[in-house]
Design a protein around this motif. Sequence first.
Motif, PDB file in Angstrom:
ATOM      1  N   ASP A 241       0.828  -1.192   0.000  1.00 20.84           N
ATOM      2  CA  ASP A 241       0.000   0.000   0.000  1.00 20.84           C
ATOM      3  C   ASP A 241       0.877   1.264   0.000  1.00 20.84           C
ATOM      4  N   ALA A 242       1.896   1.272   0.877  1.00 16.62           N
ATOM      5  CA  ALA A 242       2.796   2.423   0.922  1.00 16.62           C
ATOM      6  C   ALA A 242       3.578   2.553  -0.383  1.00 16.62           C
ATOM      7  N   THR A 244       2.529   1.699  -3.366  1.00 13.17           N
ATOM      8  CA  THR A 244       1.619   2.241  -4.379  1.00 13.17           C
ATOM      9  C   THR A 244       1.490   3.754  -4.240  1.00 13.17           C
ATOM     10  N   LYS A 245       1.354   4.236  -3.001  1.00  9.78           N
ATOM     11  CA  LYS A 245       1.265   5.685  -2.769  1.00  9.78           C
ATOM     12  C   LYS A 245       2.559   6.381  -3.203  1.00  9.78           C
ATOM     13  N   PHE A 246       3.665   5.749  -2.938  1.00 11.18           N
ATOM     14  CA  PHE A 246       4.943   6.333  -3.328  1.00 11.18           C
ATOM     15  C   PHE A 246       5.044   6.454  -4.848  1.00 11.18           C
ATOM     16  N   ALA A 248       2.526   6.741  -6.885  1.00  7.02           N
ATOM     17  CA  ALA A 248       1.601   7.796  -7.295  1.00  7.02           C
ATOM     18  C   ALA A 248       2.228   9.173  -7.102  1.00  7.02           C
ATOM     19  N   ALA A 249       2.935   9.368  -5.996  1.00  6.53           N
ATOM     20  CA  ALA A 249       3.597  10.650  -5.760  1.00  6.53           C
ATOM     21  C   ALA A 249       4.650  10.923  -6.817  1.00  6.53           C
ATOM     22  N   MET A 278       0.796  14.842  -1.220  1.00  2.00           N
ATOM     23  CA  MET A 278       0.996  13.396  -1.365  1.00  2.00           C
ATOM     24  C   MET A 278       1.918  12.857  -0.281  1.00  2.00           C
ATOM     25  N   ALA A 281      -0.037  12.481   2.777  1.00  2.00           N
ATOM     26  CA  ALA A 281      -0.979  11.356   2.673  1.00  2.00           C
ATOM     27  C   ALA A 281      -0.307  10.039   2.982  1.00  2.00           C
ATOM     28  N   LEU A 282       1.000   9.922   2.676  1.00  2.00           N
ATOM     29  CA  LEU A 282       1.705   8.678   2.957  1.00  2.00           C
ATOM     30  C   LEU A 282       1.808   8.402   4.452  1.00  2.00           C
ATOM     31  N   ALA A 286      -5.892   6.100   5.604  1.00  2.00           N
ATOM     32  CA  ALA A 286      -6.855   6.423   4.554  1.00  2.00           C
ATOM     33  C   ALA A 286      -8.117   6.995   5.183  1.00  2.00           C
TER      34      ALA A 286
END
Length: 372
Positions: A241-242, A244-246, A248-249, A278, A281-282, A286
């Motif tokens: 999950d982390a 994926t966020k990384f 996206a950033a 972003m 958000a990490l 959520a």
Amino acid sequence: MGLWDKVKGEFIDIIEWLDDSRDTIVWRFPRYQNEIKMGAKLIVRESQTAVFVNEGQVADVFTPGTYTLQTQNLPILSTLKGWKYGFDSPWKAEVYFVNTRQFTDFKWGTQNPVMMRDAEFGMVRLRAFGAYALRVVDPEKLLRELVGTDPQFRTEEVSEFIRQLIVGHLGPALATAQVPVLDLVAQQLLIGQKLAGVLTQELSGYGVQIPKFIIENISLPPEVEEALDKRTSMGVLGNLDAYTKFQAANAMEDAANNQGGAGEGFGLGLGMAAGQRMANALNQPAPPPAAPPAAPAGPPPLPQQDQWFAGVNGQQAGPFDLNTLGAQIRSGAVGRGTLVWKNGMAQWTPAEQVPELGPLFAAVPPPFPPQG
């Protein structure tokens, strides 16, 4: 040329071998029709051994040094020739020079996979390759068992035979090592030393030994290695999950730096602000899901009532809503000590110990006391 020079040319005065190759194990001195002169000089250099053979029978063996050939230092050949009184005439014999240095250019490998059972992966197929060194330790045995009358015995003539021996012993060595496939790399040196001893013992009858055996690599089939690579990649990534966020950033930052398309909408300041959002958000959980849209005008639905179960006469009865359970209490079917349960309770509990049921027992008189 005089007659004496011609006769003298038929005699061999010096017997020696200057090896100009790197793969010759045994070399026969080219005597042809010449005879060895009694009193000739024999030169045996370091890492060489000279073996005299008379009519197919191994006679005398000479280690490194320089010798003047006489009946005194040719005791076995003298007996075979019948030189009882030191007869000094020229004589014929085959002289083989044996190279006793280590030959380190031998390679080995498994043409077909070796099957073994692994505790983690089950049955696996392994391929392996490496190198080994060979040395002659008993020239007489080598001549009798492998060389014969070969005038130049080279490494290529014995390499395939030894390779087959290696492959035959590799499977049992890996199986008896009791080492998981993933730990074989750490044990390659130990397994190689064990195989060197086993091969030396088996080749002792041929007069050679394996002083060094090297396992360069042990590999799994390509499909198994690919699966292991995927498994390793997942372990490196860790929290997906982390990750994926990384990603996206990084994608938004690339878009902000792009001069066309979506990058024009961001601008420098907007791109930095989006990157900051972003990053925040990490580090935050959520957000909760959005509330459903408001229902149309009208009364809300009736609340869902709890469903109760009771243990009556050793059997489970129910489900009852709270009003129906109250009727069971008033009728005496469910008493204060009756076990009851509803969703959310850890276990069956006497009814009188459940706070929610206390009001239902308020209108029910307690048991009539016994009369004396």
